[in-house]
Design a protein around this motif. Structure first.
Motif, short mmCIF file in Angstrom:
data_model
loop_
_atom_site.label_atom_id
_atom_site.label_comp_id
_atom_site.label_asym_id
_atom_site.label_seq_id
_atom_site.Cartn_x
_atom_site.Cartn_y
_atom_site.Cartn_z
N THR A 186 0.86 -1.17 0.00
CA THR A 186 0.00 0.00 0.00
C THR A 186 0.90 1.23 0.00
OG1 THR A 186 -0.02 -0.02 2.40
CG2 THR A 186 -1.84 -1.14 1.31
N MET A 187 0.31 2.37 -0.30
CA MET A 187 1.13 3.58 -0.38
C MET A 187 0.60 4.68 0.55
SD MET A 187 3.73 3.10 -2.31
CE MET A 187 4.30 4.73 -2.71
N PRO A 188 0.72 4.50 1.86
CA PRO A 188 0.36 5.61 2.74
C PRO A 188 1.30 6.79 2.49
CG PRO A 188 1.39 3.82 3.99
CD PRO A 188 1.23 3.34 2.58
N GLU A 209 6.29 9.70 0.51
CA GLU A 209 7.39 10.64 0.75
C GLU A 209 8.74 9.93 0.75
OE1 GLU A 209 6.22 12.79 4.26
OE2 GLU A 209 4.51 13.60 3.14
N LEU A 210 8.76 8.77 1.37
CA LEU A 210 10.01 8.01 1.40
C LEU A 210 10.43 7.64 -0.03
CD1 LEU A 210 12.02 6.64 3.42
CD2 LEU A 210 10.71 4.54 3.06
N GLY A 219 -2.22 6.50 -4.61
CA GLY A 219 -0.79 6.30 -4.38
C GLY A 219 0.03 7.55 -4.63
N GLY A 220 -0.64 8.63 -4.98
CA GLY A 220 0.12 9.87 -5.14
C GLY A 220 0.88 9.95 -6.45
N THR A 221 0.35 9.26 -7.46
CA THR A 221 1.09 9.24 -8.71
C THR A 221 1.12 10.59 -9.39
OG1 THR A 221 -0.97 8.33 -9.53
CG2 THR A 221 0.98 6.90 -9.61
#
Ligand code: AMP
Length: 429
Positions: free
Chosen positions: A192-194, A199-200, A402-404
């Protein structure tokens, strides 16, 4: 029509191709087909995938290929590749995969993790190894004692990043990253992409290829799913009731929170059921004991949070019980995929309280199935359920982003990538 890639098309070194044939692998899994070619060219990768997708081979094969295709002597304590993974079990599994895929090469690896004496690990490191598989805490210990030096790392893999976060390892991970050379290839895998992981990833990866895979839909179709409408306060009693069914031979019970998992276990024990919990607050030893007891059939109930359950491979899970419904449909699919492994049928029973009905609708939309409602149970909620909800005034934000769309930061910390020796394709032909 999609064409299936073959391992031959991936042009791995012959000793690797041979090992894969011996393993009985015929075709690459989707993540392997999509990730291996760019990885062989030195690209960074963001892999959104969980255990069971073949991700271990997706990163192990290119590393073995790169190192075996450009051999150089090892230096004591200085690995050329580092694979960071949250748990000892995962580290051991990755070690086994490297051993299997690399068996016809001269590439060496070792696995280090905490909870055991460090002396044998230090001895192996002194001999010099090519690939180091490590959990963050023990790695930092050995770095501090100067038994490991990461300055020669060419490829870095951060595996199960979201689980690292859940287990409170993110600071350690950052410390490890700070010890890596700037000029390297980096891969990050997460189910998953919290936001913290987004950011990492942004700080770790340079122009990464993003590959996202979900478990095959056929898994969902093979699972007999049902939902029980219940009030929140009755869920624990309902669970005891449901577990009276002895055809539930081995079940994973999912809760949304770690505390929820502990509360469920306490309640079940009071009701005379032997249950264990695994989640990020438990020590490594406690998790392993719980898992072992479950695997060995001593306890038929394992209560887990989403992230803790990932990466554990337990065969013959007959049932998955969603004590809480996940608010991200993707997690529902991941959870129920824990049953129906290896072609078997499985059962997924979900408890849905009034507040979770919205999640149920989202899940049904995502899996394109209506999950049958079990009407006949003693804790049936009396609040009527409408499948189609009147449209809410504002559209809910899509979950699981996922913030793509985030604009990539341009990072100048590395110049051009140092090309690795892909001059010949190394396929030995
Ligand atoms: P992983 O997601 O890396 O934990 O892999 C899940 C399982 O799939 C492991 O048992 C692997 O040995 C197996 N596996 C990985 N890649 C393949 C493949 N291409 N063909 C068959 N089995 C595979």
């Amino acid at each position: 029509m999609t064409t299936t890639t073959s391992f031959e098309q991936l042009q791995l070194l012959e000793p690797l191709a041979r090992a894969l044939r011996e393993q009985g692998y015929e075709t690459p899994t989707p993540i392997q087909a999509r990730a291996i070619p760019p990885l062989l060219e030195g690209r960074d990768l963001l892999g959104i995938a969980q255990t069971g997708t073949g991700k271990t081979a997706a990163f192990s094969l290119p590393i073995l290929d790169l190192l075996a295709g450009d051999p150089h002597p090892t230096t004591p304590g200085q690995p050329s590749a580092l694979i960071l993974t949250p748990t000892r079990e995962l580290a051991a599994q990755i070690g086994d995969s490297l051993a299997a895929y690399g068996r016809h090469t001269k590439i060496t690896h070792t696995v280090i993790f905490g909870g055991v004496g460090q002396t044998p690990q230090v001895k192996t490191l002194r001999k010099g190894i090519d690939i180091l598989v490590a959990t963050p805490g023990r790695l930092l210990d050995l770095i501090d004692q100067r038994h490991v030096d990461l300055s020669a790392v060419e490829v870095f893999v951060l595996d199960e990043a979201d689980r690292m976060l859940d287990m409170g390892f993110i600071r350690d991970v950052r410390k490890v990253i700070a010890r890596l050379p700037e000029d390297r290839q980096s891969l990050l895998f997460s189910a998953t992409m919290p936001q913290d992981i987004v950011e990492l990833a942004n700080s770790l990866l340079r122009d990464p290829l993003r590959v996202e895979v979900t478990p095959p839909a056929t898994t969902v179709e093979r699972i007999e799913q049902s939902v029980l409408l219940v009030e929140k306060a009755d869920k624990r009693d309902l669970l005891v009731e449901v577990l009276k069914d002895r055809s539930i031979v081995r079940t994973l019970v999912f809760t949304r929170t770690k505390h929820g998992a502990d509360r469920v276990v306490k309640h079940l024990r009071r009701a005379g059921e032997h249950a264990e919990a695994i989640h990020g607050n438990k020590s490594q030893g406690a998790r392993e004991r719980a898992l072992e007891s479950f695997r060995a059939g001593k306890s038929r109930i394992l209560v887990a949070t989403d992230i803790a359950a990932r990466g554990i491979d337990v065969r013959d899970v007959t049932h998955v019980i969603n004590f809480d419904l996940p608010n991200v449909p993707e997690n529902y699919v991941h959870r129920i995929g824990r049953t129906a492994r290896a072609g078997r049928a499985g059962h997924a029973i979900s408890f849905c309280d009034t507040e979770e009905r919205e999640y149920l609708r989202d899940i049904e939309k995502a899996i394109q199935l209506e999950v049958p409602i079990v009407e006949d149970h003693p804790f049936r909620s009396t609040v009527p359920f409408q499948r189609q909800k009147p449209k809410p005034p504002q559209q809910r934000a899509a979950s699981g982003d996922g913030g793509t769309s985030r604009k990539k930061k341009s990072r100048s910390r590395r110049g051009g990538r140092r090309p690795r020796g892909r001059s010949g394709n190394g396929a030995g032909q």
